[in-house]
Design a protein around this motif. Structure first.
Motif, short mmCIF file in Angstrom:
data_model
loop_
_atom_site.label_atom_id
_atom_site.label_comp_id
_atom_site.label_asym_id
_atom_site.label_seq_id
_atom_site.Cartn_x
_atom_site.Cartn_y
_atom_site.Cartn_z
N ALA A 106 9.89 -1.16 5.05
CA ALA A 106 10.45 0.18 4.83
C ALA A 106 11.48 0.21 3.71
O ALA A 106 12.01 1.27 3.40
CB ALA A 106 11.08 0.71 6.13
N VAL A 139 5.52 7.03 8.64
CA VAL A 139 6.27 7.48 7.47
C VAL A 139 6.21 9.00 7.34
O VAL A 139 7.20 9.66 7.02
CB VAL A 139 5.72 6.81 6.19
N TYR A 140 5.03 9.57 7.62
CA TYR A 140 4.85 11.02 7.46
C TYR A 140 5.80 11.80 8.36
O TYR A 140 6.50 12.72 7.93
CB TYR A 140 3.41 11.41 7.75
N ARG A 152 0.82 -1.22 0.00
CA ARG A 152 0.00 0.00 0.00
C ARG A 152 0.85 1.27 0.00
O ARG A 152 0.45 2.28 -0.56
CB ARG A 152 -0.94 -0.02 1.20
N GLU A 153 2.03 1.21 0.66
CA GLU A 153 2.87 2.41 0.72
C GLU A 153 3.27 2.86 -0.69
O GLU A 153 3.20 4.04 -1.03
CB GLU A 153 4.11 2.17 1.58
N LEU A 161 7.72 1.11 11.97
CA LEU A 161 6.96 0.69 10.80
C LEU A 161 7.09 -0.81 10.60
O LEU A 161 8.20 -1.33 10.42
CB LEU A 161 7.49 1.42 9.54
N GLN A 201 -3.27 0.84 9.08
CA GLN A 201 -2.85 1.73 8.01
C GLN A 201 -2.58 3.16 8.50
O GLN A 201 -1.62 3.80 8.09
CB GLN A 201 -3.89 1.76 6.89
N LEU A 259 8.87 3.73 -0.38
CA LEU A 259 8.85 4.98 0.38
C LEU A 259 9.65 6.04 -0.36
O LEU A 259 10.85 5.89 -0.58
CB LEU A 259 9.45 4.77 1.78
N GLN A 282 2.34 6.32 -2.65
CA GLN A 282 3.40 7.20 -3.15
C GLN A 282 3.25 7.44 -4.64
O GLN A 282 3.37 8.58 -5.13
CB GLN A 282 4.77 6.57 -2.86
N ARG A 305 0.79 3.31 10.16
CA ARG A 305 1.89 3.21 9.20
C ARG A 305 2.08 4.53 8.45
O ARG A 305 3.20 5.02 8.28
CB ARG A 305 1.61 2.07 8.22
N GLU A 306 0.97 5.13 8.03
CA GLU A 306 1.06 6.40 7.30
C GLU A 306 1.64 7.49 8.20
O GLU A 306 2.46 8.31 7.76
CB GLU A 306 -0.32 6.81 6.79
#
Length: 440
Positions: free
Chosen positions: A289, A272-273, A71-72, A259, A265, A293, A76, A268-269
């Motif tokens: 990771a 990363v953010y 999903r990442e 992560l 979800q 990303l 992206q 996880r978002e």
């Protein structure tokens, strides 16, 4: 769509050789294409720029399907496409949220491109949530991972459900061991920009670090302190290790995100953010990771646990030194461990200096602004508000993200409190709004 105009919007001055070759192959041939290039070399733009010129903006049907392993990467890639400003519509489809919610969005937006994981794509096709009749383009990003045995059945079902595909674009940093027949590759052009006999570019320094103890956590802690406020990804092999190391670092005052696949979800978002906008210095993660990303400023990669294989090693190291930046990759070697045979390049030994008394402090702080797209607030509005009402300079302002009902902005840590004070009672586009710090 004009590619030069799009590059101006993205503030990209020039494309690299791999991107130019890929664009030329898409635009000026009818072959299927396999692109092999290092992580961070710009493969996403390499296929999206020419793909956008091949789609019909007047046709309100899905015309291109982009399949990714996670999903990442789906998010992206979708974000890159939207920032291109083509005027065409796209949606991101992945597990971890109700399929029905995505179906409602599809019905409302009528996307022409979908970025999706294999299982979720099959869900939508099975439920007839969108028509596949107009799909002429198939992209498989990170195809080596998508075509491994764990994805094989889902991939075969998905590809056999797309009967009208005319062109296929496959991209990755590492090649697949075999190309399954169900991919149905026709005449194929291979664009191979992997570096001969080298796993990493010269701009990435490779180091070994000796840990005197089997438990490497003290060695890691001293490394993090020595790096100061540089951005560092720490790779673990298992999620319980991620949680343990993340908690240890946080207890020592390090700004850290975690992560792994066990997080939902939103978690996880968020992880990363905060790392991407430099509100935290350290991201501790599994190999989740290592792919998908788009974080350009990663100074250091640390292999806390040795990678299980060469592919994992290459993708981990590829998180640093993206595009033309420099970076460093460190492999912590315990007393009973040796450097893996798949590391073919020379490494230097890195001697960890004594730990500093204070933990590193991140450069930025994330602020919440209580207005968003529904209030017709744009990134430019927020930038102007911060510069005019809060007296910030451009160098004080980092990443700005505007959502439906709110926005996030990264500002230099040293000015964050003053921004919150000056913003109290101030108006953005004539509306009073809440501005407060987001705790990572």
């Amino acid at each position: 769509m004009n590619i030069e105009t799009t590059l101006q919007k993205l503030r990209i001055e020039a494309l690299n050789d791999m991107q130019q070759d890929t664009i030329g192959a898409v635009l000026h041939s009818d072959k299927d294409i396999v692109v092999l290039a290092p992580t961070g070399s710009g493969k996403t733009l390499a296929y999206l720029l020419p793909l956008a010129t091949k789609l019909d903006p007047a046709l309100d049907e899905v015309q291109a399907v982009v399949i990714v392993p996670g999903r990442e990467l789906a998010m992206q890639s979708n974000d890159v496409f939207r920032r291109m400003g083509t005027g065409m519509r796209s949606e991101c489809l992945y597990g971890g949220r109700p399929t029905m919610d995505e179906h409602r969005t599809i019905m409302r937006t009528r996307p022409q491109v979908v970025f999706c994981t294999p299982g979720r794509l099959n869900d939508h096709i099975d439920k007839l949530n969108f028509s596949v009749e107009a799909v002429r383009w198939l992209v498989i990003d990170e195809f080596d991972k998508c075509l491994r045995m764990g994805f094989r059945a889902e991939m075969q079902k998905a590809l056999e459900s797309l009967p009208n595909v005319e062109r296929r674009l496959l991209l990755s940093a590492t090649d697949a061991e075999e190309m399954p027949a169900f991919v149905r590759m026709g005449r194929t052009q291979r664009i191979d920009y992997r570096i001969d006999e080298e796993q990493t570019p010269d701009r990435i320094g490779l180091y070994t670090v000796k840990s005197p103890e089997k438990d490497k956590i003290d060695t890691l802690m001293r490394m993090i302190y020595a790096f100061g406020n540089q951005q560092t990804i720490v790779f673990m092999n298992y999620r319980d290790g991620v949680e343990r190391v993340g908690k240890y670092l946080a207890d020592k005052g390090v700004a850290v995100s975690c992560l792994h696949g066990g997080l939902d979800q939103d978690q996880r978002e968020e992880a990363v953010y905060h790392f991407a906008n430099q509100s935290v210095n350290v991201l501790v993660g599994t190999d989740l990771a290592a792919r998908g990303l788009d974080i350009p400023e990663v100074n250091n990669v640390i292999h806390y646990n040795l990678p299980v294989g060469e592919d994992e090693y290459i993708h981990r190291v590829g998180r640093t030194g993206r595009w033309e930046a420099t970076g460093r990759a460190f492999m912590i070697i315990g007393p009973e461990e040796t450097l893996p045979e798949y590391v073919k390049e020379n490494t230097e030994e890195f001697v960890v200096p004594d730990a500093k008394a204070c933990p590193p402090v991140p450069r930025m702080t994330t602020l919440y602004i209580g207005k968003g797209k529904k209030d017709k607030i744009s990134k430019g509005d927020i930038l102007g508000f911060l510069c005019k009402m809060c007296s910030l300079k451009g160098s004080d302002i980092g990443r700005i993200d505007v959502y439906e009902r709110y926005a996030y902005v990264a500002v230099a840590r040293g000015v964050a409190r003053n921004v919150i004070k000056l913003a109290a009672g101030a108006k953005i586009k004539g509306m009073k709004t809440k501005v407060e710090e987001v705790r990572s």
